[in-house]
Design an enzyme around this catalytic site. Structure first.
Site, PDB file in Angstrom:
ATOM      1  N   GLY A  84      63.130  17.399  86.122  1.00  0.00           N
ATOM      2  CA  GLY A  84      62.531  16.585  87.185  1.00  0.00           C
ATOM      3  C   GLY A  84      61.515  17.300  88.048  1.00  0.00           C
ATOM      4  O   GLY A  84      61.214  16.850  89.157  1.00  0.00           O
ATOM      5  N   SER A  85      60.900  18.377  87.524  1.00  0.00           N
ATOM      6  CA  SER A  85      59.948  19.083  88.400  1.00  0.00           C
ATOM      7  C   SER A  85      58.665  18.275  88.610  1.00  0.00           C
ATOM      8  O   SER A  85      58.069  18.322  89.695  1.00  0.00           O
ATOM      9  CB  SER A  85      59.639  20.479  87.852  1.00  0.00           C
ATOM     10  OG  SER A  85      58.885  20.421  86.675  1.00  0.00           O
ATOM     11  N   ASN A  86      58.238  17.526  87.611  1.00  0.00           N
ATOM     12  CA  ASN A  86      57.057  16.670  87.826  1.00  0.00           C
ATOM     13  C   ASN A  86      57.374  15.531  88.786  1.00  0.00           C
ATOM     14  O   ASN A  86      56.552  15.174  89.630  1.00  0.00           O
ATOM     15  CB  ASN A  86      56.533  16.134  86.494  1.00  0.00           C
ATOM     16  CG  ASN A  86      55.658  17.148  85.797  1.00  0.00           C
ATOM     17  OD1 ASN A  86      54.538  17.408  86.224  1.00  0.00           O
ATOM     18  ND2 ASN A  86      56.185  17.746  84.737  1.00  0.00           N
TER      19      ASN A  86
ATOM     20  N   ARG B  63      68.306   0.182  71.462  1.00  0.00           N
ATOM     21  CA  ARG B  63      67.269   0.672  72.372  1.00  0.00           C
ATOM     22  C   ARG B  63      66.739  -0.438  73.279  1.00  0.00           C
ATOM     23  O   ARG B  63      66.506  -0.239  74.473  1.00  0.00           O
ATOM     24  CB  ARG B  63      66.130   1.190  71.476  1.00  0.00           C
ATOM     25  CG  ARG B  63      65.253   2.226  72.041  1.00  0.00           C
ATOM     26  CD  ARG B  63      64.317   2.712  70.927  1.00  0.00           C
ATOM     27  NE  ARG B  63      64.948   3.714  70.103  1.00  0.00           N
ATOM     28  CZ  ARG B  63      64.950   5.018  70.409  1.00  0.00           C
ATOM     29  NH1 ARG B  63      64.328   5.445  71.489  1.00  0.00           N
ATOM     30  NH2 ARG B  63      65.546   5.879  69.642  1.00  0.00           N
TER      31      ARG B  63
ATOM     32  N   ARG C 176      63.013   9.662  75.761  1.00  0.00           N
ATOM     33  CA  ARG C 176      63.320   8.593  74.797  1.00  0.00           C
ATOM     34  C   ARG C 176      62.021   7.918  74.365  1.00  0.00           C
ATOM     35  O   ARG C 176      61.149   7.671  75.210  1.00  0.00           O
ATOM     36  CB  ARG C 176      64.199   7.520  75.456  1.00  0.00           C
ATOM     37  CG  ARG C 176      65.455   8.040  76.072  1.00  0.00           C
ATOM     38  CD  ARG C 176      66.582   8.181  75.112  1.00  0.00           C
ATOM     39  NE  ARG C 176      66.984   6.934  74.480  1.00  0.00           N
ATOM     40  CZ  ARG C 176      67.772   6.877  73.412  1.00  0.00           C
ATOM     41  NH1 ARG C 176      68.216   7.989  72.847  1.00  0.00           N
ATOM     42  NH2 ARG C 176      68.124   5.714  72.898  1.00  0.00           N
TER      43      ARG C 176
ATOM     44  N   LEU D 113      59.907   4.795  73.609  1.00  0.00           N
ATOM     45  CA  LEU D 113      59.978   3.446  74.169  1.00  0.00           C
ATOM     46  C   LEU D 113      59.570   2.419  73.106  1.00  0.00           C
ATOM     47  O   LEU D 113      58.686   2.691  72.288  1.00  0.00           O
ATOM     48  CB  LEU D 113      59.046   3.344  75.376  1.00  0.00           C
ATOM     49  CG  LEU D 113      59.452   4.247  76.547  1.00  0.00           C
ATOM     50  CD1 LEU D 113      58.320   4.364  77.555  1.00  0.00           C
ATOM     51  CD2 LEU D 113      60.718   3.709  77.225  1.00  0.00           C
TER      52      LEU D 113
ATOM     53  N   ASN E 109      52.023   8.849  81.707  1.00  0.00           N
ATOM     54  CA  ASN E 109      52.878   9.921  81.193  1.00  0.00           C
ATOM     55  C   ASN E 109      52.174  11.252  81.401  1.00  0.00           C
ATOM     56  O   ASN E 109      50.938  11.311  81.453  1.00  0.00           O
ATOM     57  CB  ASN E 109      53.136   9.722  79.694  1.00  0.00           C
ATOM     58  CG  ASN E 109      54.062  10.778  79.113  1.00  0.00           C
ATOM     59  OD1 ASN E 109      55.075  11.135  79.716  1.00  0.00           O
ATOM     60  ND2 ASN E 109      53.719  11.289  77.938  1.00  0.00           N
TER      61      ASN E 109
ATOM     62  N   HIS F 264      51.873  14.975  79.599  1.00  0.00           N
ATOM     63  CA  HIS F 264      52.144  15.608  78.305  1.00  0.00           C
ATOM     64  C   HIS F 264      51.661  17.057  78.350  1.00  0.00           C
ATOM     65  O   HIS F 264      50.546  17.323  78.813  1.00  0.00           O
ATOM     66  CB  HIS F 264      51.415  14.845  77.192  1.00  0.00           C
ATOM     67  CG  HIS F 264      51.650  15.444  75.848  1.00  0.00           C
ATOM     68  ND1 HIS F 264      52.826  15.280  75.147  1.00  0.00           N
ATOM     69  CD2 HIS F 264      50.870  16.246  75.090  1.00  0.00           C
ATOM     70  CE1 HIS F 264      52.748  15.945  74.009  1.00  0.00           C
ATOM     71  NE2 HIS F 264      51.580  16.554  73.955  1.00  0.00           N
TER      72      HIS F 264
ATOM     73  N   ASP G 240      51.289   9.365  72.729  1.00  0.00           N
ATOM     74  CA  ASP G 240      50.397  10.377  73.316  1.00  0.00           C
ATOM     75  C   ASP G 240      48.919  10.113  73.026  1.00  0.00           C
ATOM     76  O   ASP G 240      48.109  11.036  72.963  1.00  0.00           O
ATOM     77  CB  ASP G 240      50.782  11.796  72.839  1.00  0.00           C
ATOM     78  CG  ASP G 240      52.196  12.185  73.272  1.00  0.00           C
ATOM     79  OD1 ASP G 240      52.644  11.697  74.329  1.00  0.00           O
ATOM     80  OD2 ASP G 240      52.847  12.950  72.544  1.00  0.00           O
TER      81      ASP G 240
HETATM   82  C1  GRF Z   1      56.992  18.563  81.159  1.00  0.00           C
HETATM   83  O1  GRF Z   1      56.514  19.683  80.498  1.00  0.00           O
HETATM   84  C2  GRF Z   1      56.218  17.336  80.749  1.00  0.00           C
HETATM   85  O2  GRF Z   1      54.881  17.606  80.445  1.00  0.00           O
HETATM   86  C3  GRF Z   1      56.931  16.886  79.515  1.00  0.00           C
HETATM   87  O3  GRF Z   1      58.287  17.144  79.766  1.00  0.00           O
HETATM   88  C4  GRF Z   1      58.404  18.202  80.714  1.00  0.00           C
HETATM   89  C5  GRF Z   1      59.214  17.662  81.837  1.00  0.00           C
HETATM   90  O4  GRF Z   1      59.498  18.636  82.824  1.00  0.00           O
HETATM   91  N1  GRF Z   1      56.655  15.501  79.233  1.00  0.00           N
HETATM   92  P1  GRF Z   1      60.102  18.193  84.209  1.00  0.00           P
HETATM   93  O5  GRF Z   1      61.391  17.424  83.911  1.00  0.00           O
HETATM   94  O6  GRF Z   1      59.101  17.339  84.899  1.00  0.00           O
HETATM   95  O7  GRF Z   1      60.386  19.466  84.934  1.00  0.00           O
END
Ligand code: GRF
Length: 213
Positions: free
Chosen positions: A13-15, A67, A93, A95, A109, A111, A147
């Site tokens: 969950g860092s993003n 799903r 997951r 989608l 998203n 990536h 993607d």
């Molecule tokens: C990130 O590297 C993002 O680009 C990818 O999954 C990872 C998620 O990291 N889709 P976080 O959970 O946001 O820390």
């Protein structure tokens, strides 16, 4: 009016945390109103709760191989919260076309590669194996083709001579935390997504001489 955002996570969950941080700015044009994880014990859930955001676990294992039913529950939660924009942030997951279609043009998203290079998994290992000298991350719209949706923002980082996948991943992740909030800001403000370079959020930290691979 701030745009209402739901974030889907599966792990760290860092993003998501970077989006929450950005959204604390009173001038930020979006607010995170709901975080959903398909994994009840994802570390990101605690981060969201600590930030005072509703964090809801919708465990995919309850639905077996169905799903679509899992996504129906997610979709209902998002609609209940009057979410307008969905941000995938490490949501692991795939989608279904139906869910993607329902949120088409409203789902982002992040990536960990410079798309269209290295779609899919294990991007850092693949970048090292390919010998690229620049790597990075991309925020894009989600479409049925994995993607491949419209690119909203990218950041590049140098690949250094002594990199391994973890070091490279950390350098990319720091940039992810910069461009995801920037891309969401632009998107929420209705700035056109983006084929003109002027609209793209492009960050290019200059590789330093000593570090170049
Ligand atoms: C990130 O590297 C993002 O680009 C990818 O999954 C990872 C998620 O990291 N889709 P976080 O959970 O946001 O820390």
């Amino acid at each position: 009016m701030k745009r209402r955002v739901g974030v889907l996570i599966s792990g760290r969950g860092s993003n998501m945390a970077a989006l929450l941080d950005a959204a604390r700015d009173p001038d930020y044009p979006a607010e995170i109103v709901l975080v959903i994880s398909n994994r009840p014990h994802a570390p990101g859930m605690a981060l969201a709760s600590q930030a005072g955001v509703e964090a809801r676990a919708i465990d995919h294992r309850r639905f077996g191989t169905d799903r679509a039913s899992h996504e129906t529950v997610i979709d209902a939660a998002l609609r209940d919260a009057r979410v307008e924009i969905v941000c995938l942030a490490g949501y692991m997951r795939l989608l279904t076309p139906s869910f993607v279609g329902a949120w088409q043009g409203q789902m982002l998203n992040i990536h960990p590669s410079l798309l269209p290079a290295f779609p899919g998994l294990h991007t850092h290992e693949r970048a090292l194996a390919a010998g690229v000298k620049l790597h990075g991350c991309t925020v894009h719209l989600v479409t049925d083709a994995m993607d491949q949706g419209t690119i909203l923002a990218q950041a590049a980082v140098p690949v250094l001579a002594d990199d391994d996948a973890d070091r490279l991943a950390a350098r990319v992740l720091a940039e992810e935390h910069v461009i995801y909030p920037l891309a969401l800001r632009a998107f929420a403000e209705g700035r056109p997504a983006v084929s003109a370079p002027a609209d793209a959020v492009l960050r290019n930290p200059l590789p330093n001489e000593r570090g170049l691979a």
